[in-house]
Structure formats: structure tokens, C-alpha cells
Design a protein around this motif. Sequence first.
Motif, PDB file in Angstrom:
ATOM      1  N   PRO A  18       0.734  -1.273  -0.009  1.00 27.08           N
ATOM      2  CA  PRO A  18      -0.100  -0.140   0.032  1.00 27.08           C
ATOM      3  C   PRO A  18       0.875   1.312   0.087  1.00 27.08           C
ATOM      4  N   PHE A  19       0.238   2.303  -0.418  1.00 29.49           N
ATOM      5  CA  PHE A  19       0.879   3.459  -0.338  1.00 29.49           C
ATOM      6  C   PHE A  19       0.925   4.065   1.068  1.00 29.49           C
ATOM      7  N   ARG A  20       2.145   4.642   1.570  1.00 32.73           N
ATOM      8  CA  ARG A  20       2.443   5.043   2.690  1.00 32.73           C
ATOM      9  C   ARG A  20       2.701   6.444   2.867  1.00 32.73           C
ATOM     10  N   PRO A  21       2.134   7.506   3.389  1.00 33.99           N
ATOM     11  CA  PRO A  21       2.500   8.783   3.480  1.00 33.99           C
ATOM     12  C   PRO A  21       3.939   8.838   4.059  1.00 33.99           C
ATOM     13  N   PHE A  22       4.326  10.290   3.918  1.00 37.01           N
ATOM     14  CA  PHE A  22       5.953  10.313   4.413  1.00 37.01           C
ATOM     15  C   PHE A  22       6.259   9.958   5.599  1.00 37.01           C
TER      16      PHE A  22
ATOM     17  N   ALA B  72      10.483  15.685  -1.793  1.00 38.83           N
ATOM     18  CA  ALA B  72      10.772  14.450  -1.563  1.00 38.83           C
ATOM     19  C   ALA B  72       9.439  13.461  -1.387  1.00 38.83           C
ATOM     20  N   ALA B  73       8.318  13.986  -1.291  1.00 37.40           N
ATOM     21  CA  ALA B  73       6.916  13.279  -1.326  1.00 37.40           C
ATOM     22  C   ALA B  73       5.820  14.424  -1.244  1.00 37.40           C
ATOM     23  N   SER B  74       4.547  13.734  -1.507  1.00 38.98           N
ATOM     24  CA  SER B  74       3.402  14.456  -1.507  1.00 38.98           C
ATOM     25  C   SER B  74       2.342  13.507  -1.078  1.00 38.98           C
ATOM     26  N   TRP B  75       1.170  13.852  -0.290  1.00 41.59           N
ATOM     27  CA  TRP B  75       0.438  12.713   0.032  1.00 41.59           C
ATOM     28  C   TRP B  75      -0.855  13.451   0.522  1.00 41.59           C
ATOM     29  N   ASN B  76      -1.873  12.790   0.850  1.00 44.83           N
ATOM     30  CA  ASN B  76      -3.153  13.484   1.522  1.00 44.83           C
ATOM     31  C   ASN B  76      -3.721  12.810   2.289  1.00 44.83           C
ATOM     32  N   GLY B  77      -4.947  13.047   2.716  1.00 48.42           N
ATOM     33  CA  GLY B  77      -5.740  12.220   3.664  1.00 48.42           C
ATOM     34  C   GLY B  77      -7.081  12.830   4.057  1.00 48.42           C
ATOM     35  N   ALA B  78      -7.856  11.811   4.503  1.00 47.04           N
ATOM     36  CA  ALA B  78      -9.271  12.160   4.807  1.00 47.04           C
ATOM     37  C   ALA B  78      -9.506  12.946   6.122  1.00 47.04           C
ATOM     38  N   SER B  79     -10.037  14.046   5.860  1.00 44.90           N
ATOM     39  CA  SER B  79     -10.222  14.820   7.547  1.00 44.90           C
ATOM     40  C   SER B  79     -11.915  14.732   7.593  1.00 44.90           C
ATOM     41  N   ASP B  80     -12.170  14.499   8.691  1.00 41.39           N
ATOM     42  CA  ASP B  80     -13.672  14.305   9.119  1.00 41.39           C
ATOM     43  C   ASP B  80     -14.121  15.659   9.808  1.00 41.39           C
ATOM     44  N   ARG B  81     -14.623  16.502   8.908  1.00 47.29           N
ATOM     45  CA  ARG B  81     -15.159  17.842   9.095  1.00 47.29           C
ATOM     46  C   ARG B  81     -16.557  17.704   9.632  1.00 47.29           C
ATOM     47  N   SER B  82     -16.806  18.130  11.093  1.00 46.40           N
ATOM     48  CA  SER B  82     -18.109  18.278  11.667  1.00 46.40           C
ATOM     49  C   SER B  82     -18.855  19.744  11.304  1.00 46.40           C
ATOM     50  N   VAL B  83     -19.946  19.825  11.522  1.00 45.68           N
ATOM     51  CA  VAL B  83     -20.912  20.901  11.363  1.00 45.68           C
ATOM     52  C   VAL B  83     -20.270  22.203  12.108  1.00 45.68           C
ATOM     53  N   THR B  84     -19.710  21.796  13.200  1.00 47.46           N
ATOM     54  CA  THR B  84     -19.448  22.631  14.325  1.00 47.46           C
ATOM     55  C   THR B  84     -17.691  23.004  14.157  1.00 47.46           C
TER      56      THR B  84
ATOM     57  N   ASP C   5      -5.674   8.011  -0.603  1.00 58.61           N
ATOM     58  CA  ASP C   5      -4.389   7.037  -0.356  1.00 58.61           C
ATOM     59  C   ASP C   5      -3.573   7.108  -1.407  1.00 58.61           C
ATOM     60  N   GLN C   6      -3.456   8.284  -2.066  1.00 63.28           N
ATOM     61  CA  GLN C   6      -2.176   8.351  -3.113  1.00 63.28           C
ATOM     62  C   GLN C   6      -1.469   9.611  -2.892  1.00 63.28           C
ATOM     63  N   PRO C   7      -0.627   9.924  -3.737  1.00 61.03           N
ATOM     64  CA  PRO C   7       0.259  11.166  -3.736  1.00 61.03           C
ATOM     65  C   PRO C   7      -0.921  12.282  -4.081  1.00 61.03           C
ATOM     66  N   SER C   8      -0.705  13.446  -3.606  1.00 67.09           N
ATOM     67  CA  SER C   8      -1.608  14.319  -3.687  1.00 67.09           C
ATOM     68  C   SER C   8      -1.764  14.950  -5.256  1.00 67.09           C
ATOM     69  N   ALA C   9      -3.181  15.088  -5.678  1.00 65.11           N
ATOM     70  CA  ALA C   9      -3.376  15.623  -6.784  1.00 65.11           C
ATOM     71  C   ALA C   9      -3.076  17.062  -7.004  1.00 65.11           C
ATOM     72  N   TYR C  10      -2.721  17.900  -5.891  1.00 67.08           N
ATOM     73  CA  TYR C  10      -2.627  19.210  -5.842  1.00 67.08           C
ATOM     74  C   TYR C  10      -1.332  19.606  -5.448  1.00 67.08           C
TER      75      TYR C  10
END
Length: 481
Positions: free
Chosen positions: A18-22, A360-372, A334-339
Motif C-alpha cells: 500500500p501507499f504510505r505517506p511520508f 521528497a513526497a506528497s500525500w493527502n488524507g481524509a479529514s472528518d469535518r463536523s458541522v461545528t 490514499d495516493q500522492p496529492s493531486a494538488y
Amino acid sequence: MTAAANPVLPRTLNEPAPFRPFWLAQALTRDPGPAPVPLQGEATADVCIVGGGFTGLWTAIQLKQAQPELDVLIIEKDLCGAGASGRNGGCLLTWSSKFFTLQRLYGEAEACRLVQASEDAVYQIASFCKAHGVDADVRLDGTLYTATNDAQKGMMNPVMQALAERGISSWTQWDALEVQRHAGSAAHQEGWFSPAAGSLQPGLLVRGLARVARQMGVRIHEHTPMLSVLEHHPPQVIVPGGRITAGKVVLAMNAWMAGSFAQFARSIAIVSSDMIITEPRDCLLEHTGLDHGTAVMDSRTFVYYYRSTPDGRIMLGKGGNTFAWGGRMLPSFDQPSAYQEQLHKALRRMFPAWHDVPLAASWNGASDRSVTGLPFFGHLNGHPHIVYGFGYSGNGVGPSYMGGQILAALVRGEDNVWTRSGLVKGPLGFFPPEPVRYLGSLAVRDAIRRKEMAEDHGCKPRALDNWLARFAAAAGKADKA
């Protein structure tokens, strides 16, 4: 009654790694830890924790500290730290900038307590790492919240004044020259500094917490995804190779909660935070003035944030890029950042001397944004023995320590400031149903981009973009992440 969850089966020998972030890749290189042992067959535990990230590990550790005889078992679908805990920016921040939101939701006294508790958490994390030999590159060098254009100037003043009036402010206002010197960039026009913050290597922290938890007697089964929870008495957790019967169950899955439990589908929005990190340049870092661990962020709605590393790199990130439909986990998370190119352009703009330094690397991840913009905790469907907590909204490195305090107190049935807190009332608001949530998120995101681009160029944003951008503030997204 069965609460369904999305199965994520262990990787077979024929599948690619699997892809591993930096951060996580670096931590696994330094110390891979014991080989994963998936759970097989029937098991029992006093407490079963689902999720081997910061929240689950802090909960397990604080339970064992309070009650060493407890039999605590953690299951993790991948490796401990493979989720947000091993791929965030490593900015160790507090809730002080969220004071007005805290005050509106929980009242004056509780808002003040939570601000102070969030600052205490910073020092408690550093003390824990020192006491237990967790070398996570913790640097308590503070944080800078800055303005990078005229429109951002003064945005922090009201909340800073409110904190000062209540005697809970750790902040000092700096002029442009002082900010630029400390932040290493001429892009900043003013700023506020607090020493009650800093930065760390999150992959090293989460893997270090897993090591300490094992030393305390916590059983950890990686490559063991939860398939479902049976809301029996006692509850049961079903996994591919068997089941766990536990006195208490803690759901510490964060962004994965929305896709696993229908009742939380509208409690959070899943949005990426994208990061890049440079190759090391120690001399250049010292020349830039960033040879310290201060976490720096601007005053955009979806902030740019950056910090240096002890080995001479600059990490820069930005939230609010990719939104997921219906709380689903996108493969792109779960991949290098598209941005990557946009982030690299921003880094070169802020630090011209680093123009030719490769990434050296790029990555991203899912953030759980609540309403508050704040996490929430509670009992699953009112079940007295199944508790949950998630919704950190991009600021979980420090607050997850408090999340562990809350969940440990709930598991132990304590009556204290954490179990009586408004944070334990479950989600305080919901996003609209699909497709309104998804399409609305994209419309608001794009309006914010146009608005902030106009402000960067000293132009007046369009009225429609200003109007749409207000929805982000109403949803708690304007708070510092």
C-alpha cells in the motif's frame, strides 16, 4: 441489533504494497515494530477499541494508567497510524482560536475550560513522550497565526481580545517584521504568536504510542478490520477471522465512521488535506529562519499551514481540496496529492530561496469535518457499553489526547468534567443530504477560492462569492484547522 460496517480485508501476498505517506513511511523505516498479527477465532476483553490511531491509542493508554488490570484490546484494519494519525501535518495546536464557537455551543465557563484543557494537552503530550521514550521530534516552539493580505488583517483580533478579557490568553501580537523573520517568509503582514503549541512527527508519535500501549499490556491486532458491531449485552465486534466479546466497545475510527454507520452519514463531511515535503536543506533552512518547530498558518478559510522538520525540510499543506460524496473513502485519499503542483507553487512563492529544492513526497488524507468544526462523543444508539468519538475537523494531533480522556472516562462510567461536557452530546448539527451536501461543498469551495484569489490581488471579491463563503463560516470551517 447489528450496526453494519464496510469490510476492509487484509492484503494478500499477491497485492502490491500500500501507499504510505511520508511520515508513516519514515517511522516504519526507523522502527517497523512487530509483525502484524490479525485476530483469529473467538476473543474476549474488558474493552475492545476499534481504530489504532491517536484517539484509540490515547484511550487505551489512559485506561491502563487509571486501571492497569483492565484487559484492553485494539483492532486496526491496516497498521496503527495508517489513517489520519500518520499523515497529518504534525501541527500541535489548541482550541483557543475556536473560543467563540466553544462559547456558543457550550457556554462561557466550559469554553474557557476547554481552551485551557487544549493547551494543557500540548504539554501533556510532550511530557508523556519524554517519560516513555517516544522520540517523535516534539518541538514546543509555538504557533503563528498570520495575515497574508489586507483582507486577512485584523481577523484574529476579536477572539484574541475575548481570550485576554477572560484571562486565558497565551497570545502576543507581532508586527510584520517580527512575523516575517520568525516565519521565514515575506508573505506575512501581521501575526499572533502562542508558545502553547508546536510541531511533531505524527508517524513517529502514533507508532511510539502503539509501542507503549503494548508495553502496558494492551493487545493490538493490526490487519483486523471491523465488519460489524452487534449491539448485544455484552456487545460483540465481528472481524473476518472471528469475533470479540467485550464489556465495553470504543469506536475510534474517525472519518471511517460516516461510511460505516448510517446514523452518522450526515454528521461529517469527508474532505482532503493535502501536503508536500521538501528534500532536506539544513543550511538553507537556517538561512530562511525556519530552524525551529513553530507551526505557521494563515487566515484563509481553508488555511495554508507549514512547519520545518529537525532534519532540514519544509512541510506545507492546505485543507479543503477534495470532497467525497456521501462520506465515502475515495481511492485518491490514499495516493500522492493531486494538488502537488499547486502546493509546490505556493511553497516557492512563500520561500523563493527554495525554488530549486526538489520535493521528497506528497500525500493527502481524509479529514472528518463536523458541522461545528469540533469533535463529538457519545454512546452508539444510546447503548451504555458502546462509545464513540470523531469529527476533529483537521485539528486532531493535540485534541485527540482530550478525546482519549473523554472516551476513557465514558468507558469507566465516571462522573466528571469530561463526561458532563457538551462534547459528549453527540453531533450538534447535520449537513444536508446528498446531492446537496456534495454540490454545495464544491460551490462554496470554489467561491472561497475565487474570493481569496481576489483578495490576494488586492481586488474586491464578487458579492456572490462573499455570500457563498459565509456558508463555510456557518459550518465551522472558518476556524483554524
